[in-house]
Design an enzyme around this catalytic site. Structure first.
Site, PDB file in Angstrom:
ATOM      1  N   LYS A 100      -0.887  -4.107  -3.214  1.00 56.16           N
ATOM      2  CA  LYS A 100      -2.137  -3.538  -2.680  1.00 56.16           C
ATOM      3  C   LYS A 100      -2.294  -2.146  -3.274  1.00 56.16           C
ATOM      4  O   LYS A 100      -1.753  -1.184  -2.788  1.00 56.16           O
ATOM      5  CB  LYS A 100      -2.059  -3.477  -1.155  1.00 56.16           C
ATOM      6  CG  LYS A 100      -3.150  -2.640  -0.523  1.00 56.16           C
ATOM      7  CD  LYS A 100      -4.254  -3.485  -0.005  1.00 56.16           C
ATOM      8  CE  LYS A 100      -5.248  -2.731   0.853  1.00 56.16           C
ATOM      9  NZ  LYS A 100      -5.506  -1.350   0.515  1.00 56.16           N
ATOM     10  N   SER A 116       0.798  -1.213   0.000  1.00 53.61           N
ATOM     11  CA  SER A 116       0.000   0.000   0.000  1.00 53.61           C
ATOM     12  C   SER A 116       0.839   1.275   0.000  1.00 53.61           C
ATOM     13  O   SER A 116       1.486   1.581  -0.976  1.00 53.61           O
ATOM     14  CB  SER A 116      -0.949  -0.037   1.199  1.00 53.61           C
ATOM     15  OG  SER A 116      -1.985   0.874   1.027  1.00 53.61           O
TER      16      SER A 116
END
Length: 519
Positions: free
Chosen positions: A431, A406
Site C-alpha cells: 500500500k 502503509s
C-alpha cells in the site's frame, strides 16, 4: 473565461459564488519541503485547500498515510439553507489561464438531503484540488458533480443521498478514496489519538448468540478496578437492555465525560457453564490510554554459554502515541542491558504517517531519507531527518508479513534501505498511497489519496510490497495477534519462543553479534 454548469431543473437558482485570486491555489496539499525546512522532527504539512473557508483541525495522519483537516464551509454557504440554490466558484492556478467554474444546484425539498448536497460539494471540491490523479480516472470531474446532483435531487432520505456520493467516489478507481459516516469517523479518531474517555472495556458480539461479551479490560482502568471480568455478558447499560445492540453502539454508551458514572449489568457463567446470575456495577468514567505498544525481554543462552537479552517490541498501529510509547519501552529495556531488538510489524495495517516517521527516527542517526513522495504533478520529493539521534544502536530485526501495510511499509523500508535493520517474514501488503482525511461540515470524513510514496532506495511499494531479506513460516502468529495493548508480555515469552519467525529473527541477531556487525 467562465465556464458555468447549471442543472436543467424547473426551480429558481440563486448563485453564491465563493471566489479567490486566480493564483491562490498552492501546489499539492502535502507541502513536503516544509518538513525539512521548518520541523526538526518529521511532520507532513497540512493546509487549507478549498474554495470554501477552511481551518486545520488536527495534524496529519495516515490511515494508511493521512492528513486530517476540519473543513468549515463559509458563512455565506451555511446561510443558504433556505435558499433555492447554492453555487461554488473555483479558479485555476495560472493568472494567464484563469478559468472560473461555477456550479449551481437546486436545494432538495427534503432537509436531510439538502445537508448531504452540501457534503457532496465539499467532497467534490476536495477531490478536484487534491486527488493524486489529475485526470480523475480519465473522466470529467466537473460534469460528475452535475450528474450526481441530478441523481440526488429527487431522493428523500439521507442514506440514499450518501449512497450517491459513494457511487461518485467509486468512479475514481481508488478504493482508498472514500467517505465514512460521523460515527465511523469518531471510531477512527479514537484509534488515531490513542485516548478516549470511558471505562476501559473491550467488548464484542458473540457470533453464536449475538450477545455482547467482555473481551478484556484495560489494565488499571475503571472497569478493571471495578472487577469486571473477561467473558461476562453485558446485559444492560444505564437501564437499557442490550438485546440487538451492536458492539459499536454499546461502546458509544459506555464512553462519556470524565467524572461521570455508568451503571452496567453483567451476567457471568460459573465453571460448569451455567448461568450464575446477574450483577450490577457502577463504574466511573476516566481517561483511557490505548497504547499500540507491547513489549517484553526474551532471555536466551548464547553458544558460548553467556546470557543474552533480546528486546521484543510489537507495534499494532501508528497512533499519535506510538513513537513516545516505543521510546519509553526501548529506554526501559536499555536500562536492563538488552543487547538486540526485534520490532514486530506483522499485521500492522498502518496509521499516522507522522507516527511512522517519528518511530523511524528512534532507530536512525543523521539526515537519512525516510521516504520519497510523488505528488499529483509527478514531482518526487524526499522526506529527510534532520540531525537524528538514535535511542540505541543495538542490532535490529524487523518482522513483516502480508498484513504489514502503509505506514508499516514506510517504517520497514526506512530502516532496511538505510542499513539499520534486517527484514524477516513475508512480502508486505503493498500500500504505497497517502491519504488526507478531512472532517466535513456534517461530521462525516473524506479520505482522499493525495500522493504516492517510494522507499528510500526509490523502490515501488504500491501493489508490489517489500520482500524480506529472510523468509519464515507463520506458525504461532495467530496466537500473538490477540495480545492486549498496553500490557507487558512477559507471560508470552513461551509463545514467542515457539514463533518460528521470532526464532529466525533471533538467529539473524546472533549471527550479527558473533560477526561483530552493527546494525
Amino acid at each position: 473565461m467562465e465556464k458555468t454548469l447549471t442543472l436543467k431543473l424547473d426551480l429558481p437558482l440563486l448563485h453564491f459564488p465563493i471566489s479567490r485570486k486566480p493564483n491562490s491555489i498552492p501546489s499539492p496539499i502535502l507541502r513536503f519541503p516544509s518538513f525539512n525546512r521548518h520541523k526538526k522532527r518529521s511532520f507532513l504539512a497540512s493546509s487549507s485547500r478549498l474554495g470554501f473557508e477552511t481551518v486545520t483541525k488536527t495534524t496529519e495522519s495516515e490511515s494508511h498515510g493521512v492528513i486530517m483537516e476540519k473543513s468549515i464551509v463559509g458563512r455565506r454557504l451555511l446561510g443558504c439553507a433556505a435558499a433555492a440554490a447554492v453555487a461554488v466558484s473555483l479558479c485555476c492556478d495560472s493568472p494567464v489561464r484563469a478559468e472560473s467554474l461555477t456550479i449551481a444546484f437546486p436545494v432538495s425539498r427534503a432537509r436531510e438531503v439538502t445537508t448531504v448536497q452540501r457534503t457532496l460539494v465539499e467532497a467534490w471540491g476536495l477531490i478536484r484540488e487534491t486527488f493524486v490523479d489529475p485526470t480523475f480516472n480519465h473522466q470529467d470531474w466537473d460534469s460528475k458533480l452535475q450528474q450526481t446532483m441530478v441523481e440526488m435531487f429527487p431522493l428523500r432520505s439521507a442514506d440514499a443521498a450518501y449512497g450517491k456520493i459513494k457511487a461518485m467516489l467509486s468512479t475514481l478507481g481508488d478504493p482508498f478514496t472514500r467517505l465514512i459516516s460521523p460515527k465511523e469517523y469518531q471510531s477512527f479518531r479514537i484509534g488515531s489519538d490513542g485516548n478516549l474517555q470511558g471505562v476501559g472495556l473491550f467488548i464484542n458480539t458473540e457470533p453464536r448468540t449475538g450477545h455482547l461479551v467482555v473481551m478484556s479490560c484495560i489494565e488499571g482502568s475503571p472497569a478493571d478496578r471495578a472487577g469486571v471480568h473477561e467473558g461476562e455478558e453485558l446485559v444492560e447499560i444505564n437501564g437499557e437492555k442490550m438485546d440487538g445492540i451492536d458492539s459499536e453502539a454499546a461502546a458509544q454508551k459506555l464512553r462519556g465525560r470524565v467524572g461521570t458514572f455508568v451503571t452496567i449489568k453483567l451476567k457471568s457463567m460459573n465453571g460448569s457453564g451455567t448461568d450464575s446470575g446477574i450483577r450490577e456495577v457502577k463504574v466511573p468514567r476516566d481517561y483511557i490510554k490505548l497504547s499500540p505498544i507491547s513489549s517484553t525481554i526474551i532471555p536466551h543462552t548464547t553458544p558460548d554459554g553467556h546470557l543474552a537479552k533480546t528486546g521484543y517490541v510489537k507495534l499494532t498501529a501508528f497512533s499519535q502515541t506510538a513513537a513516545s510509547d516505543m521510546e519509553n519501552a526501548v529506554h526501559e529495556m536499555e536500562n536492563q542491558n538488552v543487547q538486540s531488538y526485534i520490532l514486530d510489524l506483522r499485521n500492522n495495517p498502518g496509521g499516522l504517517v507522522k507516527a511512522g516517521l517519528d518511530v523511524a527516527q528512534l532507530w536512525l542517526d543523521g539526515d537519512e531519507t525516510l521516504v520519497y513522495t510523488i505528488d499529483r504533478e509527478g514531482v518526487t520529493s524526499p522526506i529527510n531527518m534532520i540531525d537524528g539521534h538514535a535511542v540505541t544502536h543495538d542490532p535490529l530485526v524487523v518482522l513483516v508479513n502480508e498484513g504489514s501495510a502503509s505506514a508499516s511499509e514506510i517504517l520497514a523500508s526506512a530502516l532496511h534501505d538505510n542499513g539499520r535493520a534486517t527484514l524477516v517474514g513475508n512480502r508486505t501488503f503493498g500500500k504505497g498511497k497517502i491519504q488526507s482525511v478531512t472532517e466535513l461540515n456534517d461530521g462525516s470524513a473524506l479520505f482522499v489519496t493525495v500522493a504516492k510514496y517510494l522507499s528510500p532506495s526509490l523502490h515501488e511499494i504500491d501493489q508490489v510490497g517489500i520482500a524480506p531479506d529472510v523468509h519464515c513460516t507463520t506458525d504461532m502468529i495467530d496466537s500473538l495477534t490477540g495480545e492486549i495493548p498496553n500490557k507487558k508480555m512477559n507471560s508470552s515469552v513461551p509463545l514467542l519462543e515457539a514463533d518460528s519467525c521470532v526464532v529466525v529473527a533471533e538467529h539473524e541477531l546472533e549471527t550479527r553479534r558473533s560477526n561483530g556487525t552493527a546494525s
